[in-house]
Design an enzyme around this catalytic site. Structure first.
Site, PDB file in Angstrom:
ATOM      1  N   ARG A   1      16.657  -7.061 -34.894  1.00 41.35           N
ATOM      2  CA  ARG A   1      16.564  -8.515 -35.051  1.00 41.35           C
ATOM      3  C   ARG A   1      15.522  -9.145 -34.105  1.00 41.35           C
ATOM      4  NH1 ARG A   1      21.464 -10.137 -37.500  1.00 41.35           N
ATOM      5  NH2 ARG A   1      20.365 -11.953 -38.247  1.00 41.35           N
TER       6      ARG A   1
ATOM      7  N   ARG B   1      33.637 -15.112 -37.790  1.00 42.11           N
ATOM      8  CA  ARG B   1      32.339 -15.731 -37.488  1.00 42.11           C
ATOM      9  C   ARG B   1      31.818 -16.504 -38.694  1.00 42.11           C
ATOM     10  NH1 ARG B   1      27.890 -12.090 -34.836  1.00 42.11           N
ATOM     11  NH2 ARG B   1      26.899 -14.073 -35.279  1.00 42.11           N
TER      12      ARG B   1
ATOM     13  N   CYS C   1      21.667  -6.675 -32.991  1.00 47.69           N
ATOM     14  CA  CYS C   1      23.094  -6.702 -33.340  1.00 47.69           C
ATOM     15  C   CYS C   1      23.344  -5.448 -34.169  1.00 47.69           C
ATOM     16  CB  CYS C   1      23.419  -7.964 -34.123  1.00 47.69           C
ATOM     17  SG  CYS C   1      22.809  -7.907 -35.797  1.00 47.69           S
TER      18      CYS C   1
ATOM     19  N   ILE D   1      15.960  -5.307 -46.435  1.00 39.74           N
ATOM     20  CA  ILE D   1      15.760  -6.379 -45.447  1.00 39.74           C
ATOM     21  C   ILE D   1      16.073  -5.899 -44.030  1.00 39.74           C
ATOM     22  CG2 ILE D   1      16.478  -8.709 -44.763  1.00 39.74           C
ATOM     23  CD1 ILE D   1      15.086  -8.894 -47.405  1.00 39.74           C
TER      24      ILE D   1
ATOM     25  N   LYS E   1      27.518 -21.725 -43.649  1.00 37.45           N
ATOM     26  CA  LYS E   1      27.291 -21.415 -42.220  1.00 37.45           C
ATOM     27  C   LYS E   1      25.791 -21.367 -41.946  1.00 37.45           C
ATOM     28  CE  LYS E   1      27.365 -16.955 -40.969  1.00 37.45           C
ATOM     29  NZ  LYS E   1      26.131 -16.440 -40.322  1.00 37.45           N
ATOM     30  N   ASN E   2      25.050 -20.725 -42.835  1.00 38.40           N
ATOM     31  CA  ASN E   2      23.616 -20.498 -42.582  1.00 38.40           C
ATOM     32  C   ASN E   2      22.755 -21.710 -42.864  1.00 38.40           C
ATOM     33  OD1 ASN E   2      24.348 -18.026 -41.749  1.00 38.40           O
ATOM     34  ND2 ASN E   2      23.548 -16.900 -43.497  1.00 38.40           N
TER      35      ASN E   2
ATOM     36  N   ASP F   1      22.962 -10.402 -47.764  1.00 39.36           N
ATOM     37  CA  ASP F   1      24.292 -10.801 -47.281  1.00 39.36           C
ATOM     38  C   ASP F   1      25.384 -10.537 -48.309  1.00 39.36           C
ATOM     39  OD1 ASP F   1      23.218 -13.694 -45.333  1.00 39.36           O
ATOM     40  OD2 ASP F   1      23.104 -11.541 -45.006  1.00 39.36           O
TER      41      ASP F   1
HETATM   42  C1  EPZ Z   1      19.147 -15.044 -41.660  1.00 38.63           C
HETATM   43  O1  EPZ Z   1      18.977 -14.206 -40.540  1.00 38.63           O
HETATM   44  C2  EPZ Z   1      20.654 -15.139 -41.893  1.00 38.63           C
HETATM   45  N1  EPZ Z   1      21.294 -15.732 -40.724  1.00 38.63           N
HETATM   46  C3  EPZ Z   1      21.207 -13.735 -42.143  1.00 38.63           C
HETATM   47  O2  EPZ Z   1      22.596 -13.872 -42.418  1.00 38.63           O
HETATM   48  C4  EPZ Z   1      20.521 -13.156 -43.373  1.00 38.63           C
HETATM   49  O3  EPZ Z   1      20.978 -11.843 -43.579  1.00 38.63           O
HETATM   50  C5  EPZ Z   1      19.002 -13.151 -43.144  1.00 38.63           C
HETATM   51  O4  EPZ Z   1      18.544 -14.488 -42.830  1.00 38.63           O
HETATM   52  C6  EPZ Z   1      18.242 -12.660 -44.369  1.00 38.63           C
HETATM   53  O5  EPZ Z   1      18.532 -13.474 -45.455  1.00 38.63           O
HETATM   54  C7  EPZ Z   1      21.284 -17.065 -40.583  1.00 38.63           C
HETATM   55  O6  EPZ Z   1      20.742 -17.793 -41.406  1.00 38.63           O
HETATM   56  C8  EPZ Z   1      21.973 -17.621 -39.365  1.00 38.63           C
HETATM   57  P1  EPZ Z   1      15.257 -12.918 -41.173  1.00 38.63           P
HETATM   58  P2  EPZ Z   1      17.492 -14.067 -39.857  1.00 38.63           P
HETATM   59  O7  EPZ Z   1      14.476 -13.481 -40.044  1.00 38.63           O
HETATM   60  O8  EPZ Z   1      16.815 -15.379 -39.923  1.00 38.63           O
HETATM   61  C9  EPZ Z   1      12.820  -9.179 -39.615  1.00 38.63           C
HETATM   62  C10 EPZ Z   1      24.880 -13.455 -42.166  1.00 38.63           C
HETATM   63  O9  EPZ Z   1      25.536 -12.466 -42.484  1.00 38.63           O
HETATM   64  N2  EPZ Z   1      12.282 -10.117 -38.609  1.00 38.63           N
HETATM   65  O10 EPZ Z   1      15.017 -13.431 -42.564  1.00 38.63           O
HETATM   66  O11 EPZ Z   1      17.668 -13.418 -38.549  1.00 38.63           O
HETATM   67  C11 EPZ Z   1      14.316  -8.938 -39.397  1.00 38.63           C
HETATM   68  O12 EPZ Z   1      14.516  -7.918 -38.443  1.00 38.63           O
HETATM   69  C12 EPZ Z   1      23.531 -13.277 -41.495  1.00 38.63           C
HETATM   70  O13 EPZ Z   1      25.209 -14.646 -42.371  1.00 38.63           O
HETATM   71  C13 EPZ Z   1      11.213  -9.695 -37.811  1.00 38.63           C
HETATM   72  O14 EPZ Z   1      10.766  -8.568 -37.921  1.00 38.63           O
HETATM   73  O15 EPZ Z   1      16.811 -13.047 -40.873  1.00 38.63           O
HETATM   74  C14 EPZ Z   1      14.774  -8.540 -40.770  1.00 38.63           C
HETATM   75  O16 EPZ Z   1      14.481  -7.164 -40.977  1.00 38.63           O
HETATM   76  C15 EPZ Z   1      23.241 -11.825 -41.197  1.00 38.63           C
HETATM   77  N3  EPZ Z   1      10.714 -10.557 -36.892  1.00 38.63           N
HETATM   78  C16 EPZ Z   1      13.881  -9.370 -41.699  1.00 38.63           C
HETATM   79  O17 EPZ Z   1      12.759  -9.800 -40.907  1.00 38.63           O
HETATM   80  C17 EPZ Z   1      11.188 -11.838 -36.733  1.00 38.63           C
HETATM   81  O18 EPZ Z   1      10.668 -12.597 -35.898  1.00 38.63           O
HETATM   82  C18 EPZ Z   1      14.559 -10.624 -42.247  1.00 38.63           C
HETATM   83  O19 EPZ Z   1      15.093 -11.312 -41.141  1.00 38.63           O
HETATM   84  C19 EPZ Z   1      12.260 -12.253 -37.560  1.00 38.63           C
HETATM   85  C20 EPZ Z   1      12.789 -11.375 -38.507  1.00 38.63           C
END
Ligand code: EPZ
Length: 419
Positions: free
Chosen positions: A123, A400, A118, A330, A22-23, A308
């Protein structure tokens, strides 16, 4: 609202095929905006994918899904797309924000709803916008929308991410696709899904090099407009089923359609706990082991232990001997499965971002509620190992991200029905 009813303690045996990631599919679908035609194979038929396809249709791409073949064909011959990603679609599926980079680099403008938070956290997308501004985009936030513009195109530069973000790395990669000159992205996320996106962009003529956590993109004159791509397998779905089998596979379960090299660190960790895993070229064989060892682990960006899989690992550790600790490093609020697991008898305490799990504990079935995608699948795992019957509410969270979950488990002799 649909529910899942699981009768626990059923021994698993048989075969499980892993679906496409999915990701990986989500950013690649956003990248199809950069092509005129795209055929994407091995896509998982899950809700988030259909929402992203709905968003591409809304923007003006022509999409055709072949569910029998897990294939989608996308055509994009319109010169002036509707460069809007509306709130109603982005709020339910935050990866919709990834169309920002593609629209900006190909059409010079985009209006994309802020994804909002969420269950697992606020996020934010500040890191996405930080990178796009560095590439020369004019960004304005108004009425809950991101207004982005790059009338003269984007210009390559060096961008060092202050912290590692999967989505921000993907958006920056998509935006730099047509940026002038050279773009160097430092401190990037390097998940297998990012590498899959890079291989997709290279098929469109991109000149990209990944070294360590640095990605270099050099403006390419090659303008390929048609692409065909098979998405990698879902390593999080794989990890989930390895844990299900570690809990309940008295006889062997074969898990196929995978590449074990891509989840080396997770397999090594599970082996350290005592999970009985045999690796083959494109499959694994798992057999239950009653003598699981407790461990302490912190979730980390790839190649560390993935957030995850945190909820799923927690269920396994309720059956391990001793005190285990999982630190969620994370996301700020990713322990919502804990109160539900405790209602099933798990002994878990949370002390500043760390869950302390006492095992082994007998779990008993209960009526529980899913809160986010991975928390909901941890309740399924708990239901498999618990005495009696577990009823899981709000299973739209599951739908989802897990393709045919109950069918895959039923084929391995689990007693699980959806009502
Ligand atoms: C991706 O989300 C995945 N989703 C998530 O999977 C996964 O948990 C996550 O990466 C971490 O591996 C998809 O790929 C669609 P991040 P993403 O940006 O990109 C902070 C699932 O269950 N952050 O790596 O949103 C954020 O709040 C989902 O399949 C900022 O502060 O994750 C988090 O604490 C859930 N500012 C950390 O970084 C930003 O602009 C990592 O988030 C972006 C992120």
């Amino acid at each position: 609202m649909q529910k899942l009813i699981i009768k626990g303690k059923r021994e698993l045996s048989g075969k499980i095929s892993i679906s496409g990631s999915k990701n990986s599919t989500l950013p690649i679908l956003a990248a199809t905006i950069l092509a005129d035609r795209a055929n994407i194979k091995n896509i998982p038929l899950v809700k988030d994918i259909f929402t992203m396809v709905e968003l591409l249709n809304f923007i003006g791409l022509k999409t055709k899904i072949n569910k029998r073949k897990n294939l989608i064909e996308i055509k994009n011959y319109k010169k002036n797309l509707n460069t809007l990603a509306p709130y109603k679609l982005v709020k339910t599926m935050r990866a919709g924000v990834l169309v920002l980079g593609s629209l900006l680099t190909r059409y010079g403008k985009a209006k994309v709803s802020l994804p909002g938070g969420c269950a697992i956290g606020t996020r934010p997308v500040d890191l996405h916008l930080f990178a796009l501004k560095k590439l020369g985009a004019k960004i304005k936030i108004k009425d809950g929308y991101i207004f982005a513009e790059a009338k003269k195109g984007l210009k390559g530069t060096t961008i060092k991410f202050p912290s590692i973000s999967v989505g921000a790395t993907e958006n920056a990669l998509l935006a730099s696709f047509r940026a002038k000159g050279k773009t160097i992205l430092k401190n990037c996320a390097i998940e297998p899904e990012i590498k899959d996106l890079i291989s997709f962009l290279k098929k469109l003529g991109a000149n990209i090099n990944l070294k360590g956590r640095t990605i270099t993109i050099i403006e390419s004159k090659k303008n390929i407009s048609q692409v065909s791509h098979e998405v990698i397998f879902d390593r999080i779905e794989l990890g989930t089923y390895i844990i299900a089998c570690a809990l309940m596979a008295k006889k062997k379960v074969i898990i196929n359609k995978i590449n074990p090299k891509m989840i080396k660190s997770e397999i090594n960790l599970l082996k350290k706990i005592g999970v009985n895993i045999k690796k083959y070229k494109s499959s694994l064989i798992i057999i239950k082991n009653n003598n699981l060892k407790s461990i302490s682990i912190t979730t980390k960006p790839y190649p560390g232990f993935p957030t995850d899989l945190q909820a799923q690992l927690m269920v396994l550790l309720t059956q391990a001997n001793g005190i285990s600790k999982i630190k969620e490093d994370i996301f700020e609020n990713r322990f919502m499965h804990v109160p539900e697991l405790k209602r099933m008898g798990a002994q878990i305490e949370i002390k500043n971002k760390t869950a302390i799990i006492k095992g082994p504990t007998k779990l008993t079935g209960a009526e529980v509620m899913a809160t986010d995608l991975r928390a909901s699948v941890s309740l399924v795992l708990a239901g498999l190992v618990a005495e009696n019957r577990t009823i899981i509410n709000r299973i739209y969270h599951l739908d989802r991200g897990y393709e045919f979950l109950e069918n895959k488990l039923k084929k391995c002799k689990a007693e699980i029905i959806r009502i």
